[in-house]
Enzyme design. Structure first.
Site, mmCIF file in Angstrom:
data_model
loop_
_atom_site.group_PDB
_atom_site.id
_atom_site.type_symbol
_atom_site.label_atom_id
_atom_site.label_comp_id
_atom_site.label_asym_id
_atom_site.label_seq_id
_atom_site.Cartn_x
_atom_site.Cartn_y
_atom_site.Cartn_z
ATOM 1 N N LYS A 1 -55.332 28.772 14.131
ATOM 2 C CA LYS A 1 -55.128 28.123 12.834
ATOM 3 C C LYS A 1 -56.291 27.214 12.442
ATOM 4 C CE LYS A 1 -51.068 30.003 12.510
ATOM 5 N NZ LYS A 1 -50.846 31.132 11.576
ATOM 6 N N LYS B 1 -60.131 28.747 7.431
ATOM 7 C CA LYS B 1 -60.154 29.734 8.517
ATOM 8 C C LYS B 1 -61.305 30.714 8.340
ATOM 9 C CE LYS B 1 -55.096 29.679 9.135
ATOM 10 N NZ LYS B 1 -54.684 29.108 7.833
ATOM 11 N N GLU C 1 -53.875 38.293 6.180
ATOM 12 C CA GLU C 1 -53.361 39.107 5.083
ATOM 13 C C GLU C 1 -53.293 38.305 3.787
ATOM 14 O OE1 GLU C 1 -50.767 42.834 6.317
ATOM 15 O OE2 GLU C 1 -49.675 40.963 6.602
#
Length: 218
Positions: free
Chosen positions: A14, A74, A165
């Site tokens: 994360k 990220k 995603e």
């Protein structure tokens, strides 16, 4: 480290440490996993956009704006980001190209083997493309096979990763001119090394119990 240990230790990162970069020699292994992942009838209906510089990651981050901003860091803080793309169509000319490369790589011990490979691939592609009309979905399945291979392999290499995603695929298509090249973006994976502040690293892994997911035949 054995494969069970890899499966238990890898997780979706994360928060990456932006000061740590994956060595070229290590990422070459990941590129090999991308290239040599299995796919149905060796169809390989994929393409990969690799960003390993701040400038490249900033381009990928155009797909993590607005409602996808939760994934922006990220992308920007990772060492490498790979955009996974799938072919928009799978014509006979592409199947001929696969056969040509297989022949160059000496896959065929005699002409009969080549003919069998060609016929088998044409049959399965034809079912999805021409009869069932689900070639887009079928080709995406191959991309996800690739992602699974790469995520496990990265864990074995000691590289942290997270599949994304939550990206604007239309923005990525536009940024990299993918549709004009016969591809479209599906998803992305960020690779790097975890930050000491990554909360997910300390959490226990949770999966459904064995008796819920396995049926073992006597």
């Amino acid at each position: 480290m054995n494969l069970k240990e890899v499966a238990l230790s890898r997780y979706s990162t994360k928060e990456f440490d932006p000061s740590k970069q994956i060595p070229k020699e290590t990422f070459d292994h990941i590129k090999s996993l991308l290239r040599f992942s299995p796919s149905s009838v060796n169809s390989q209906p994929w393409h990969f956009v690799i960003a390993d510089t701040p400038e490249g990651r900033a381009r990928v981050a155009k797909g993590t704006q607005g409602m996808f901003a939760f994934n922006n860091e990220k992308v920007l803080d990772a060492s490498h980001v790979v955009v996974f793309c799938v072919k928009t169509h799978i014509p006979d000319e592409y199947l001929d190209r696969i056969l040509e490369v297989e022949e160059e790589d000496q896959r065929f011990v005699d002409p009969a083997v080549k003919e069998t490979a060609q016929a088998g691939r044409a049959t399965f592609v034809g079912l999805h493309r021409d009869e069932w009309k689900d070639a887009d979905h079928w080709m995406e399945k191959q991309v996800y096979l690739n992602m699974g291979t790469v995520l496990l392999g990265a864990g074995a290499l000691g590289v942290d990763a997270v599949p994304l995603e939550g990206v604007d695929v239309n923005a990525l298509n536009e940024e990299f001119g993918l549709l004009e090249k016969g591809f479209r973006a599906v998803t992305a994976i960020s690779f790097g090394y975890r930050s000491e502040n990554d909360f997910n690293a300390a959490l226990p892994k949770s999966r459904l119990r064995e008796e819920e997911i396995f049926t073992e035949l006597a």
